[in-house]
Write a protein that holds these residues in place. Structure first.
Motif, mmCIF file in Angstrom:
data_model
loop_
_atom_site.group_PDB
_atom_site.id
_atom_site.type_symbol
_atom_site.label_atom_id
_atom_site.label_comp_id
_atom_site.label_asym_id
_atom_site.label_seq_id
_atom_site.Cartn_x
_atom_site.Cartn_y
_atom_site.Cartn_z
ATOM 1 N N VAL A 65 3.172 -0.724 6.431
ATOM 2 C CA VAL A 65 3.967 -1.931 6.168
ATOM 3 C C VAL A 65 3.698 -2.369 4.964
ATOM 4 N N LEU A 66 5.070 -2.072 4.308
ATOM 5 C CA LEU A 66 5.150 -2.817 2.905
ATOM 6 C C LEU A 66 5.118 -4.289 2.794
ATOM 7 N N ASP A 82 -0.071 -5.753 9.702
ATOM 8 C CA ASP A 82 0.409 -6.630 8.382
ATOM 9 C C ASP A 82 0.573 -5.947 7.131
ATOM 10 N N THR A 83 0.924 -6.726 6.142
ATOM 11 C CA THR A 83 1.390 -5.858 4.972
ATOM 12 C C THR A 83 -0.005 -5.101 4.229
ATOM 13 N N GLY A 84 0.526 -4.003 4.191
ATOM 14 C CA GLY A 84 -0.643 -2.791 3.713
ATOM 15 C C GLY A 84 -1.380 -2.089 4.634
ATOM 16 N N ASP A 85 -1.124 -2.486 5.968
ATOM 17 C CA ASP A 85 -1.783 -1.796 7.032
ATOM 18 C C ASP A 85 -0.954 -0.309 7.091
ATOM 19 N N LEU A 86 -1.700 0.910 7.528
ATOM 20 C CA LEU A 86 -1.192 2.022 7.711
ATOM 21 C C LEU A 86 -1.759 2.613 9.168
ATOM 22 N N LEU A 87 -1.019 3.089 9.794
ATOM 23 C CA LEU A 87 -1.382 3.387 11.264
ATOM 24 C C LEU A 87 -0.680 4.644 11.462
ATOM 25 N N PRO A 88 -1.295 5.671 11.872
ATOM 26 C CA PRO A 88 -0.877 7.059 12.427
ATOM 27 C C PRO A 88 -0.391 6.715 13.930
ATOM 28 N N ILE A 89 0.989 7.243 14.006
ATOM 29 C CA ILE A 89 1.714 6.657 15.008
ATOM 30 C C ILE A 89 1.426 7.677 16.029
ATOM 31 N N ASP A 101 10.047 -10.976 8.906
ATOM 32 C CA ASP A 101 10.822 -9.854 7.982
ATOM 33 C C ASP A 101 9.976 -8.769 7.467
ATOM 34 N N THR A 102 10.339 -7.634 7.748
ATOM 35 C CA THR A 102 9.236 -6.625 7.526
ATOM 36 C C THR A 102 9.961 -5.405 6.837
ATOM 37 N N VAL A 103 9.206 -4.677 6.115
ATOM 38 C CA VAL A 103 9.681 -3.551 5.631
ATOM 39 C C VAL A 103 8.516 -2.410 5.693
ATOM 40 N N VAL A 104 8.939 -1.258 6.157
ATOM 41 C CA VAL A 104 7.705 -0.250 6.531
ATOM 42 C C VAL A 104 8.129 1.302 5.852
ATOM 43 N N LEU A 105 7.160 1.655 5.816
ATOM 44 C CA LEU A 105 7.251 3.303 5.181
ATOM 45 C C LEU A 105 6.960 4.032 6.245
ATOM 46 N N LEU A 106 7.824 4.700 6.769
ATOM 47 C CA LEU A 106 7.663 5.741 7.674
ATOM 48 C C LEU A 106 7.500 7.361 7.061
ATOM 49 N N THR A 107 6.721 7.898 7.335
ATOM 50 C CA THR A 107 6.389 9.432 7.064
ATOM 51 C C THR A 107 6.320 10.123 7.993
ATOM 52 N N VAL A 108 7.140 11.243 8.102
ATOM 53 C CA VAL A 108 7.171 12.165 9.229
ATOM 54 C C VAL A 108 6.924 13.586 8.741
#
Length: 111
Positions: A65-66, A82-89, A101-108
């Motif tokens: 979550v950016l 929340d902002t700054g959280d990183l979760l392995p999907i 309002d949310t912006v996320v970085l998805l890495t696949v």
């Protein structure tokens, strides 16, 4: 898709995509910022209340979550991020809901 050799300024991109999401009927906007044969990174903006409906997960992915607050849900579990959280999907069917309002970085991983 882009194979960048230069850094991507995520804060500016995130702000621009969020503006797009707020104006788009789907209340979403996304841009792939890096793509190679083994991985892809995509910035996704969701206006408050917007959803990415349930979909199958790739074999390996992370969600960071950016900005904002979001909820990732599988059949058995829910994470509020929340902002700054990183979760392995988890490698299972899931959905994403924007609490604010949310912006996320998805890495696949593509392999």
């Amino acid at each position: 898709m882009t194979d960048h050799q230069e850094p991507v300024a995520l804060p500016g991109l995130a702000a621009g995509l969020l503006r797009e999401a707020l104006e788009h009927p789907s209340r979403r906007a996304a841009r792939t910022v890096a793509s190679r044969s083994s991985q892809r990174a995509t910035v996704i903006a969701l206006a408050e209340g917007a959803d990415l409906g349930k979909h199958d997960a790739p074999s390996a992915a992370t969600l960071q979550v950016l900005s904002g607050r979001a909820r990732l849900e599988t059949a058995d579990r829910t994470w509020e991020l929340d902002t700054g959280d990183l979760l392995p999907i988890p490698p299972e069917r899931h959905g994403l809901h924007a609490i604010t309002d949310t912006v996320v970085l998805l890495t696949v991983a593509l392999r």
